[in-house]
Design an enzyme around this catalytic site. Structure first.
Site, PDB file in Angstrom:
ATOM      1  N   GLY A   1       0.882  -1.192   0.173  1.00  0.00           N
ATOM      2  CA  GLY A   1       0.131  -0.034  -0.096  1.00  0.00           C
ATOM      3  C   GLY A   1       0.916   1.068   0.123  1.00  0.00           C
ATOM      4  O   GLY A   1       1.505   1.554   1.195  1.00  0.00           O
ATOM      5  N   LEU A   2       1.000   1.826  -1.187  1.00  0.00           N
ATOM      6  CA  LEU A   2       2.127   2.917  -1.221  1.00  0.00           C
ATOM      7  C   LEU A   2       1.192   4.506  -1.653  1.00  0.00           C
ATOM      8  O   LEU A   2       1.618   5.012  -2.561  1.00  0.00           O
ATOM      9  CB  LEU A   2       2.916   2.510  -2.494  1.00  0.00           C
ATOM     10  CG  LEU A   2       3.645   1.265  -2.200  1.00  0.00           C
ATOM     11  CD1 LEU A   2       4.654   1.200  -3.411  1.00  0.00           C
ATOM     12  CD2 LEU A   2       4.574   1.491  -0.955  1.00  0.00           C
ATOM     13  N   GLY A   3       0.229   4.498  -1.119  1.00  0.00           N
ATOM     14  CA  GLY A   3      -0.618   5.709  -1.157  1.00  0.00           C
ATOM     15  C   GLY A   3       0.192   6.835  -0.633  1.00  0.00           C
ATOM     16  O   GLY A   3       1.428   6.718  -0.179  1.00  0.00           O
ATOM     17  N   ARG A   4      -0.660   7.994  -0.351  1.00  0.00           N
ATOM     18  CA  ARG A   4       0.149   9.161   0.574  1.00  0.00           C
ATOM     19  C   ARG A   4       0.991   9.036   1.617  1.00  0.00           C
ATOM     20  O   ARG A   4       2.170   9.298   2.023  1.00  0.00           O
ATOM     21  CB  ARG A   4      -0.903  10.340   0.859  1.00  0.00           C
ATOM     22  CG  ARG A   4      -1.332  11.074  -0.566  1.00  0.00           C
ATOM     23  CD  ARG A   4      -2.312  12.004  -0.287  1.00  0.00           C
ATOM     24  NE  ARG A   4      -3.399  11.322   0.259  1.00  0.00           N
ATOM     25  CZ  ARG A   4      -4.637  12.070   0.491  1.00  0.00           C
ATOM     26  NH1 ARG A   4      -4.733  13.345   0.260  1.00  0.00           N
ATOM     27  NH2 ARG A   4      -5.568  11.488   0.871  1.00  0.00           N
TER      28      ARG A   4
ATOM     29  N   ARG B   1      -0.945  -2.045  -5.675  1.00  0.00           N
ATOM     30  CA  ARG B   1      -1.951  -2.477  -6.911  1.00  0.00           C
ATOM     31  C   ARG B   1      -1.479  -1.857  -8.276  1.00  0.00           C
ATOM     32  O   ARG B   1      -1.368  -2.362  -9.068  1.00  0.00           O
ATOM     33  CB  ARG B   1      -3.398  -2.021  -6.605  1.00  0.00           C
ATOM     34  CG  ARG B   1      -4.053  -3.010  -5.433  1.00  0.00           C
ATOM     35  CD  ARG B   1      -5.435  -2.733  -5.626  1.00  0.00           C
ATOM     36  NE  ARG B   1      -6.058  -1.366  -5.166  1.00  0.00           N
ATOM     37  CZ  ARG B   1      -7.069  -0.669  -5.555  1.00  0.00           C
ATOM     38  NH1 ARG B   1      -8.120  -1.651  -5.746  1.00  0.00           N
ATOM     39  NH2 ARG B   1      -7.418   0.390  -5.303  1.00  0.00           N
TER      40      ARG B   1
ATOM     41  N   ASN C   1      -6.544   2.856   9.469  1.00  0.00           N
ATOM     42  CA  ASN C   1      -7.382   3.635  10.454  1.00  0.00           C
ATOM     43  C   ASN C   1      -8.404   2.801  10.519  1.00  0.00           C
ATOM     44  O   ASN C   1      -9.700   2.914  10.427  1.00  0.00           O
ATOM     45  CB  ASN C   1      -7.794   5.143   9.985  1.00  0.00           C
ATOM     46  CG  ASN C   1      -6.941   6.181  10.352  1.00  0.00           C
ATOM     47  OD1 ASN C   1      -6.203   6.054  11.371  1.00  0.00           O
ATOM     48  ND2 ASN C   1      -6.918   7.194   9.472  1.00  0.00           N
TER      49      ASN C   1
ATOM     50  N   GLY D   1       0.062  12.080   8.852  1.00  0.00           N
ATOM     51  CA  GLY D   1      -0.371  12.691   7.576  1.00  0.00           C
ATOM     52  C   GLY D   1       0.886  12.939   6.400  1.00  0.00           C
ATOM     53  O   GLY D   1       1.833  12.099   6.690  1.00  0.00           O
TER      54      GLY D   1
ATOM     55  N   LYS E   1      -5.819   5.271  18.386  1.00  0.00           N
ATOM     56  CA  LYS E   1      -5.858   6.278  17.377  1.00  0.00           C
ATOM     57  C   LYS E   1      -7.344   6.698  17.040  1.00  0.00           C
ATOM     58  O   LYS E   1      -7.445   7.800  16.470  1.00  0.00           O
ATOM     59  CB  LYS E   1      -5.271   5.485  16.186  1.00  0.00           C
ATOM     60  CG  LYS E   1      -5.554   6.399  14.694  1.00  0.00           C
ATOM     61  CD  LYS E   1      -4.481   7.660  14.832  1.00  0.00           C
ATOM     62  CE  LYS E   1      -4.372   8.175  13.466  1.00  0.00           C
ATOM     63  NZ  LYS E   1      -5.461   8.250  12.632  1.00  0.00           N
TER      64      LYS E   1
ATOM     65  N   ASN F   1      -8.412  10.773  16.887  1.00  0.00           N
ATOM     66  CA  ASN F   1      -9.247  11.252  15.833  1.00  0.00           C
ATOM     67  C   ASN F   1     -10.433  11.798  16.206  1.00  0.00           C
ATOM     68  O   ASN F   1     -10.590  13.033  15.692  1.00  0.00           O
ATOM     69  CB  ASN F   1      -9.399  10.279  14.804  1.00  0.00           C
ATOM     70  CG  ASN F   1      -8.154   9.872  13.757  1.00  0.00           C
ATOM     71  OD1 ASN F   1      -7.085  10.146  14.234  1.00  0.00           O
ATOM     72  ND2 ASN F   1      -8.333   9.601  12.755  1.00  0.00           N
TER      73      ASN F   1
ATOM     74  N   GLU G   1      -9.211  15.212  17.663  1.00  0.00           N
ATOM     75  CA  GLU G   1      -8.864  16.013  16.237  1.00  0.00           C
ATOM     76  C   GLU G   1     -10.020  16.643  15.938  1.00  0.00           C
ATOM     77  O   GLU G   1     -10.285  17.744  15.565  1.00  0.00           O
ATOM     78  CB  GLU G   1      -8.267  14.968  15.240  1.00  0.00           C
ATOM     79  CG  GLU G   1      -7.905  15.639  13.903  1.00  0.00           C
ATOM     80  CD  GLU G   1      -7.362  14.650  13.279  1.00  0.00           C
ATOM     81  OE1 GLU G   1      -8.008  14.340  12.088  1.00  0.00           O
ATOM     82  OE2 GLU G   1      -6.264  14.119  13.274  1.00  0.00           O
ATOM     83  N   TYR G   2     -11.087  15.723  15.857  1.00  0.00           N
ATOM     84  CA  TYR G   2     -12.556  16.632  15.199  1.00  0.00           C
ATOM     85  C   TYR G   2     -12.995  17.610  16.063  1.00  0.00           C
ATOM     86  O   TYR G   2     -13.195  18.758  15.456  1.00  0.00           O
ATOM     87  CB  TYR G   2     -13.690  15.424  15.040  1.00  0.00           C
ATOM     88  CG  TYR G   2     -13.703  14.593  14.302  1.00  0.00           C
ATOM     89  CD1 TYR G   2     -12.598  13.789  13.410  1.00  0.00           C
ATOM     90  CD2 TYR G   2     -15.019  13.915  13.573  1.00  0.00           C
ATOM     91  CE1 TYR G   2     -12.773  13.124  12.442  1.00  0.00           C
ATOM     92  CE2 TYR G   2     -15.397  13.285  12.646  1.00  0.00           C
ATOM     93  CZ  TYR G   2     -14.101  12.728  12.103  1.00  0.00           C
ATOM     94  OH  TYR G   2     -14.168  11.757  10.875  1.00  0.00           O
TER      95      TYR G   2
END
Length: 304
Positions: A8-11, A32, A98, A126, A176, A180, A183-184
């Site tokens: 998984g090489l997303g951001r 993918r 998450n 992030g 976590k 979050n 954080e909201y």
């Protein structure tokens, strides 16, 4: 030499692979879209591009550690179903999504039955994690965390700070989740405060200047305030930004957990409700309100 598989090489995942590589680890990377994997491998000689999970598993020396950085839910579940038969007893899967902590507990039980190890890690930081390091909340057994510790130390801001063995399996994602939810609430309070100042036309406040002021020694100084100050410097009106705020599953899970435990969390829960409202999910209720006012008081209804 440390070596790890990363799927998984997303951001987030891509930058974690880069940080692993910069920290001296060999990374067997898989995604993918193989073009993404190839491009990442071209950046760092210690990132090895794998076409599929079988190639990743074959490249890693046993006992293996494979870190999943995929969207929570079915994507992670499907990856675990695919990769588990390829692994040997003693190999470890790390879920950095998450995810819901109940899912982590169930996965651990299933994988332990196959002789595999499992750790859930909540990851915060992030797109800034590559430069600043990540905040990592890990859930799992003592032996598993001792084995994973060198990798957490590479990802964290320093070897001593920014990572925690939070507790048994599930504790990482639970921590976590609460993170979050907080954080909201923090984001909502800042957003409402700046909206209130912008609406006070009598004072013609320079809200960018106020944000910059508050960054220095004020009680509300924070990274979220820093980010707000940065974008307000260039645009105080935000006219080109749609007033729609998405919500992740973790905000909902936090609200549900507070109900289950009987612990009042009004700020976090109301912040979640505000996000629902921004998505238009309160529109029908508002239409009902308008019609009730018309019914009992003859008040005019504004038509679209």
């Amino acid at each position: 030499m440390l070596e790890i598989g990363l799927y998984g090489l997303g951001r987030m995942g891509g930058n974690m692979a880069r940080r692993f590589a910069r920290g001296g680890a060999r990374v067997y990377a898989c995604n993918r879209n193989f073009a993404v994997t190839e491009a990442l491998a071209a950046e760092h000689g210690s990132v090895l591009a794998c076409r599929d999970l079988a190639e990743m598993v074959a490249g890693l020396a046993a006992p293996r550690i494979i870190w999943l950085m995929l969207p929570a839910g079915e994507a992670t579940e499907a990856a675990i179903r695919e990769i588990a038969p390829l692994l040997n007893p003693g190999d470890m899967l790390v879920d950095g999504a998450n995810g819901y902590y109940h899912d982590a507990q169930g996965r651990a039980e299933h994988l332990h039955g196959l002789g595999l190890r499992f750790v859930d890690v909540g990851v915060s930081g992030g797109v800034w994690g590559l430069a600043n390091g990540y905040c990592l909340m890990a859930g799992g057994g003592d032996e598993d965390l001792a084995r994973l510790k060198p990798y957490l130390q590479v990802l964290a801001p320093t070897p001593e700070t920014g990572w925690l063995h939070a507790g048994p399996v599930g504790a990482g994602h639970f921590t976590k989740m609460v993170h979050n939810g907080i954080e909201y609430g923090m984001m909502q309070a800042l957003a409402e405060g700046f909206a209130l100042m912008r609406a006070k036309s009598e004072f013609d406040l320079d809200i960018a200047a106020v944000a910059e002021l508050w960054r220095h020694s004020s009680v509300v100084r924070s990274w979220l305030l820093n980010l707000s100050a940065d974008f307000l410097k260039t645009d105080q009106k935000l006219d080109g930004v749609a007033p729609l705020v998405a919500d992740s599953g973790e905000g909902r899970w936090t609200a549900l957990e507070s109900i289950h435990l009987g612990v009042p969390t009004p700020v976090m829960t109301l912040a979640l409700m505000s996000r629902f409202s921004s998505q238009g999910k309160g529109d029908f209720a508002n239409q009902m309100l308008a019609m009730m006012r018309k019914g009992f008081g003859g008040h005019a209804v504004k038509e679209e």
